[in-house]
Design a protein around this motif. Structure first.
Motif, PDB file in Angstrom:
ATOM      1  N   CYS A  45     -11.814 -18.738 -17.167  1.00 18.30           N
ATOM      2  CA  CYS A  45     -12.560 -19.547 -16.196  1.00 18.30           C
ATOM      3  C   CYS A  45     -14.020 -19.624 -16.620  1.00 18.30           C
ATOM      4  O   CYS A  45     -14.631 -18.615 -16.969  1.00 18.30           O
ATOM      5  CB  CYS A  45     -12.448 -18.932 -14.804  1.00 18.30           C
ATOM      6  N   LYS A  64     -22.006 -17.910  -6.781  1.00 21.91           N
ATOM      7  CA  LYS A  64     -21.032 -18.988  -6.625  1.00 21.91           C
ATOM      8  C   LYS A  64     -21.689 -20.182  -5.959  1.00 21.91           C
ATOM      9  O   LYS A  64     -21.098 -20.833  -5.097  1.00 21.91           O
ATOM     10  CB  LYS A  64     -19.832 -18.466  -5.809  1.00 21.91           C
ATOM     11  N   PHE A  94     -18.056 -10.948  -8.308  1.00 22.04           N
ATOM     12  CA  PHE A  94     -17.021 -10.011  -7.852  1.00 22.04           C
ATOM     13  C   PHE A  94     -15.744 -10.128  -8.684  1.00 22.04           C
ATOM     14  O   PHE A  94     -14.752  -9.462  -8.395  1.00 22.04           O
ATOM     15  CB  PHE A  94     -16.673 -10.313  -6.380  1.00 22.04           C
ATOM     16  N   CYS A  95     -15.745 -11.000  -9.695  1.00 22.19           N
ATOM     17  CA  CYS A  95     -14.506 -11.336 -10.400  1.00 22.19           C
ATOM     18  C   CYS A  95     -14.594 -10.930 -11.868  1.00 22.19           C
ATOM     19  O   CYS A  95     -15.623 -11.138 -12.525  1.00 22.19           O
ATOM     20  CB  CYS A  95     -14.272 -12.845 -10.284  1.00 22.19           C
ATOM     21  N   THR A 137     -10.879 -24.157  -7.957  1.00 21.10           N
ATOM     22  CA  THR A 137     -12.205 -24.130  -7.322  1.00 21.10           C
ATOM     23  C   THR A 137     -12.337 -25.368  -6.424  1.00 21.10           C
ATOM     24  O   THR A 137     -11.680 -26.388  -6.654  1.00 21.10           O
ATOM     25  CB  THR A 137     -13.348 -24.173  -8.370  1.00 21.10           C
ATOM     26  N   PHE A 157     -22.002 -23.008  -6.875  1.00 19.02           N
ATOM     27  CA  PHE A 157     -21.347 -24.314  -7.067  1.00 19.02           C
ATOM     28  C   PHE A 157     -20.453 -24.659  -5.876  1.00 19.02           C
ATOM     29  O   PHE A 157     -20.001 -25.780  -5.727  1.00 19.02           O
ATOM     30  CB  PHE A 157     -20.564 -24.353  -8.399  1.00 19.02           C
ATOM     31  N   LYS A 205     -16.615 -20.174 -14.881  1.00 13.00           N
ATOM     32  CA  LYS A 205     -17.637 -19.725 -13.915  1.00 13.00           C
ATOM     33  C   LYS A 205     -18.001 -18.261 -14.172  1.00 13.00           C
ATOM     34  O   LYS A 205     -17.514 -17.661 -15.122  1.00 13.00           O
ATOM     35  CB  LYS A 205     -17.099 -19.897 -12.491  1.00 13.00           C
ATOM     36  N   HIS A 206     -18.795 -17.678 -13.291  1.00 13.45           N
ATOM     37  CA  HIS A 206     -19.200 -16.284 -13.519  1.00 13.45           C
ATOM     38  C   HIS A 206     -19.466 -15.571 -12.200  1.00 13.45           C
ATOM     39  O   HIS A 206     -20.520 -14.960 -12.013  1.00 13.45           O
ATOM     40  CB  HIS A 206     -20.412 -16.215 -14.449  1.00 13.45           C
ATOM     41  N   CYS A 207     -18.506 -15.632 -11.295  1.00 14.70           N
ATOM     42  CA  CYS A 207     -18.692 -15.017  -9.975  1.00 14.70           C
ATOM     43  C   CYS A 207     -18.858 -13.505 -10.126  1.00 14.70           C
ATOM     44  O   CYS A 207     -18.178 -12.873 -10.942  1.00 14.70           O
ATOM     45  CB  CYS A 207     -17.511 -15.344  -9.072  1.00 14.70           C
ATOM     46  N   TRP A 266     -13.570 -13.985 -15.849  1.00 15.93           N
ATOM     47  CA  TRP A 266     -14.380 -14.663 -16.883  1.00 15.93           C
ATOM     48  C   TRP A 266     -14.801 -13.694 -17.973  1.00 15.93           C
ATOM     49  O   TRP A 266     -15.075 -14.085 -19.091  1.00 15.93           O
ATOM     50  CB  TRP A 266     -15.574 -15.366 -16.256  1.00 15.93           C
ATOM     51  N   ASP A 326      -6.088 -19.067 -13.420  1.00 18.85           N
ATOM     52  CA  ASP A 326      -7.359 -18.630 -12.863  1.00 18.85           C
ATOM     53  C   ASP A 326      -8.026 -19.796 -12.150  1.00 18.85           C
ATOM     54  O   ASP A 326      -8.580 -19.642 -11.074  1.00 18.85           O
ATOM     55  CB  ASP A 326      -8.265 -18.105 -13.981  1.00 18.85           C
TER      56      ASP A 326
HETATM   57  S1  SF4 Z   1     -13.595 -16.094  -8.754  1.00 16.04           S
HETATM   58 FE1  SF4 Z   1     -12.504 -17.913  -9.473  1.00 16.04          FE
HETATM   59  S2  SF4 Z   1     -14.160 -19.354 -10.003  1.00 16.04           S
HETATM   60 FE2  SF4 Z   1     -15.101 -17.313  -9.929  1.00 16.04          FE
HETATM   61  S3  SF4 Z   1     -15.001 -16.555 -12.063  1.00 16.04           S
HETATM   62 FE3  SF4 Z   1     -13.199 -15.757 -10.969  1.00 16.04          FE
HETATM   63  S4  SF4 Z   1     -11.577 -17.238 -11.424  1.00 16.04           S
HETATM   64 FE4  SF4 Z   1     -13.551 -18.242 -11.890  1.00 16.04          FE
END
Ligand code: SF4
Ligand code: B12
Length: 519
Positions: A156, A292, A162-163, A254, A294, A158-160, A166, A201
Motif C-alpha cells: 500500500c 491519514k 498504526f499500520c 481506501t 487523505f 500510504k503510510h498510516c 506499508w 491491502d
Molecule cells: S491502514 Fe490501509 S491505507 Fe493505511 S497504510 Fe495500512 S493498508 Fe494502507
C-alpha cells in the motif's frame, strides 16, 4: 481457541502448500481455529512450518516447542517472525525463520531441512506479483470455512501510523495478473464457495489524484505505469463480472475510491458488494494524528461513504478509538456519523501499538529504558505476557483512563448493533430471508469481536464465545452454495475485446517424511 468453523480461510497455509515442491508430496495442513494440532501426528524428521501474527505469537511458540520435542524441524514465518525473528528461536524452538514472503523461500527451506542443514534465517523478501503462488484450494477441508480468501494486490502506497503493511509489504502495489486470480476463484466456486474475500491491502492502489499528480509533473513513465495498474484493475473486474451471478466479493479499500464513480460502478458489476474502509477518525485532527489526512472528515466524510452506497458497494467502516485527540464526546459523535453515513457494518477498535508501525516505535521510545514489566516481561513485548495478565490498553491517553475508553467503546458497539439499529439497516436486503440473514450476520460479527479483547470479564467472554460458536455453525450453512464442477474460466480475450478499458483510459485522467504447516 478452536471453533470447529472459521469465517475466512487462512490464505498463507494454502499458498505455502502451493510453494511446496512436488517431490515432498502434499503437506498436512492444520488451522488451529478449526482444531488444535495433535502432537502425535508429528514424527521425527518432519518439517513443521508455523505461521503467526502478533496476536497469536504466544500460542505459536508453544506449538513450536512441542514440535521440536517431537523431533521435527521447526520453521516460523509470517508478519510477526519477520519483525522479531529472534523471539522464535528463544521461545518457539525454531530451527529457522523465513522473513517476508514464503512463496519462493519455502521450497529452499524444505530442501535444506531434508539435507539436515537448514539456515537460521531465510530472506523471503517481497516476491514479484507474477511469482505469487496460486493457492492449493484442493487441499482445503470441506465444510470448514464460510468465505475463501484470494489476494489480488499486496502492498500500500500510504503510510498510516498504526499500520505495518506499508513497511512490511512495501509501498509499491504488487498486483497479480487476472489469470491466476480467476483460476483460484473458479476453483473455489467449483467447490461450492460463492463468498470470496479479496485479501488485499488496498483494492484501489492507484487513485485519480495520483495520476493527475504524475501528469502535472510531466512524468510520462509514471503516468503510463499508473494507468497500466488501473487498466488491469478494470480488466480483473470485468472478468469477475462474467462469473456465476451468485458470487459475492468483499475487499478492503481506501475511501479515495469514492472520487471515482467508474471504479465503483465496475466494482458493483463485478459483484464486489462490500468493502472495509478505514475511516479511523471523524475529525481532521484525529486523521492527522494517524497520518491519514487523505481521508475526509465531517460532512465530506459522510458524503464519501454515502457515495459507495449509492454505487452499490456496502461499507464496513473501521473506526479507531483512543487517539490522543479523542474526547468523551468523540464516541457518540463517531457512532452518530457511522449511522448518518449509512455504513452497513462497522467496527470500533482500540488504538493498539502493533509492532512494525510508527506508533509502536514512538510508544517504545517514549517509555525509555525502564519499562514496566508484567510477569517479568516488558510491556513493550505485550504479546508475550500471558493473556490473563495482559493489559487491554497500552498507550496512555492524555485525558481519559483506559477503563473509561473501553467502557465508552463497548457502549458504541452496543448502540450500533442494538436490534432496532440492525433492523433498520437490514432494509438494504431484497427479501425477508435475506433480511434475517443480515440480522444473523450482524449479531455474529458483533459477538466475534466481543472475543477479541473488548469483553471486560471472562464470564462475558466465554458466553460470547459460546454464542459465536453456535452462530458460526448456522452461518456457514447460509454461505454455502451448490458445487459447480463444470465451471469454466471467464475468457480473457472476451473481456478485453469489449470497450470499458477505453472508458478507463478517459477516466484515467481525469528424505524427509511428511510436511506439516500449522496456523
Ligand atoms: S491502514 Fe490501509 S491505507 Fe493505511 S497504510 Fe495500512 S493498508 Fe494502507
Ligand atoms: C485479509 C486480512 C485479514 C482478513 C482475513 C484474515 C484471514 N483469516 O486470512 C480479516 C479481515 C478477517 C483480518 C482480521 C484481522 N487482521 Co488482518 N489482515 C489481512 C491482510 C490484508 C492480508 C492477509 C493475507 O491473506 N495475505 C495473503 C497471504 C498469502 O500473505 P501472508 O499471510 O503475509 O503470508 C505470506 C508471508 O507472510 C509468509 N508466511 C506467512 N506465514 C508463514 C509461515 C511459514 C512457515 C513461512 C515459511 C512463511 C509464512 O509467506 C506467505 C506467502 O508469501 C493482512 C495484511 C497483509 N498484507 O498481510 C492483514 C494483517 C495480517 N491483519 C492484521 C490484523 C491486526 C488483524 C486483526 C487483529 C484486526 C483486528 N483489529 O481485529 C484481525 C485478526 C484476525 C485473526 N484472529 O487472525 C495485521 C497484523 C499485524 C501484526 N503485527 O500481527 C495485518 C498485517 C494488517 C495490518 N494492518 O498491519 N485480516
Amino acid at each position: 481457541m478452536s471453533f470447529g468453523t472459521a469465517v475466512i480461510t487462512p490464505r498463507w497455509l494454502y499458498v505455502l502448500a502451493a510453494a511446496t515442491p512436488t517431490e515432498f508430496g502434499d503437506p498436512s495442513i492444520w488451522d488451529e481455529t478449526l482444531e488444535q494440532i495433535d502432537p502425535q501426528q508429528i514424527q521425527p524428521g518432519d518439517t513443521v512450518g508455523i505461521g503467526i501474527h502478533t496476536g497469536n505469537a504466544l500460542r505459536g511458540y508453544a506449538v513450536g516447542r512441542l514440535m521440536r520435542e517431537r523431533g521435527a524441524w521447526v520453521v516460523f514465518g509470517g508478519i510477526h517472525p519477520s519483525l522479531y525473528p529472534e523471539e522464535a528461536f528463544e521461545r518457539g524452538g525454531a530451527h529457522a525463520v523465513v522473513k517476508g514472503d514464503g512463496d519462493i523461500a519455502w521450497g529452499r527451506v524444505l530442501a535444506d531441512c531434508a539435507a539436515q542443514a537448514p539456515l537460521r534465517i531465510y530472506e523471503g523478501g517481497r516476491v514479484d506479483a507474477n511469482e505469487f503462488k496460486t493457492a492449493r484450494w484442493d487441499l482445503m477441508p470441506d465444510n470448514a470455512y464460510m468465505w475463501a480468501s484470494v489476494q489480488t494486490v499486496r502492498g500500500c502506497a500510504k503510510h498510516c501510523s498504526f499500520c505495518s503493511v506499508w513497511r512490511t509489504d512495501g509501498q509499491k502495489p504488487r498486483q497479480r495478473p487476472s489469470d491466476p486470480v480467476l483460476e483460484e476463484i473458479v476453483a473455489l466456486r467449483r467447490k461450492g464457495f460463492r463468498f470470496i474475500a479479496l485479501a488485499d491491502d488496498n483494492f484501489y492502489p492507484v487513485s485519480l489524484t495520483d495520476i493527475a499528480l504524475a501528469e502535472r509533473q510531466n512524468n510520462t513513465a509514471r503516468v503510463e505505469q499508473l494507468q497500466s495498474i488501473r487498466r488491469e484493475r478494470f480488466e480483473l473486474m470485468e472478468r469477475l463480472a462474467e462469473l456465476p451471478t451468485d458470487m459475492i466479493f468483499f475487499t478492503q479499500i481506501t475511501m479515495e475510491a469514492a472520487e471515482d464513480p467508474k471504479f465503483l460502478d465496475a466494482m458493483r458489476k463485478a459483484r464486489i458488494k462490500g468493502a472495509l474502509v478505514g475511516v479511523e477518525a471523524v475529525t481532521a485532527e484525529g486523521l492527522k494524528a494517524v497520518y491519514k489526512d487523505f481521508n475526509c472528515s465531517g460532512d465530506n466524510l459522510i458524503e464519501r461513504l454515502q457515495t459507495f452506497r449509492t454505487h452499490g458497494v456496502h461499507v464496513l467502516g473501521s473506526f479507531i478509538f483512543g487517539l490522543p485527540t479523542d474526547r468523551p464526546d468523540t464516541f457518540a459523535a463517531t457512532c452518530g456519523l457511522a449511522e448518518k453515513a449509512g455504513v452497513t457494518f462497522a467496527q470500533f477498535v482500540m488504538l493498539t501499538p502493533f509492532c512494525g508501525t510508527v506508533d509502536f516505535e514512538r510508544w517504545e521510545k517514549s517509555l525509555g529504558p525502564d519499562v514496566v514489566k508484567i510477569a517479568g516481561i516488558p510491556i513493550t513485548r505485550y504479546w508475550l505476557i500471558p493473556p490473563e495478565l495482559r493489559p487491554k490498553m497500552f498507550m496512555p491517553h492524555p485525558t481519559m483512563s483506559s477503563d473509561e475508553m473501553r467502557e465508552r467503546t463497548q457502549g458504541v458497539w452496543d448502540r450500533f448493533y442494538n436490534m432496532s439499529n440492525i433492523w433498520k439497516r437490514s432494509r438494504c436486503t431484497p427479501n425477508l430471508k435475506a433480511r434475517l440473514a443480515f440480522i444473523f450476520i450482524s449479531k455474529l460479527y458483533r459477538q466475534m469481536y466481543a472475543t477479541t479483547g473488548i469483553a471486560t470479564d471472562s464470564a462475558r467472554k466465554s458466553r460470547a464465545n459460546r454464542w459465536a460458536r453456535r452462530l458460526a455453525k448456522l452461518c456457514r450453512r447460509l454461505f454455502q452454495a451448490n458445487r459447480m464442477p463444470e465451471l469454466r474460466m471467464p475468457e480473457r480475450a472476451a473481456a478485453l475485446s469489449r470497450t470499458p478499458s477505453a472508458g478507463v483510459e478517459q477516466n484515467a485522467f481525469n528424505g524427509q517424511k511428511t510436511l506439516k504447516v500449522i496456523g
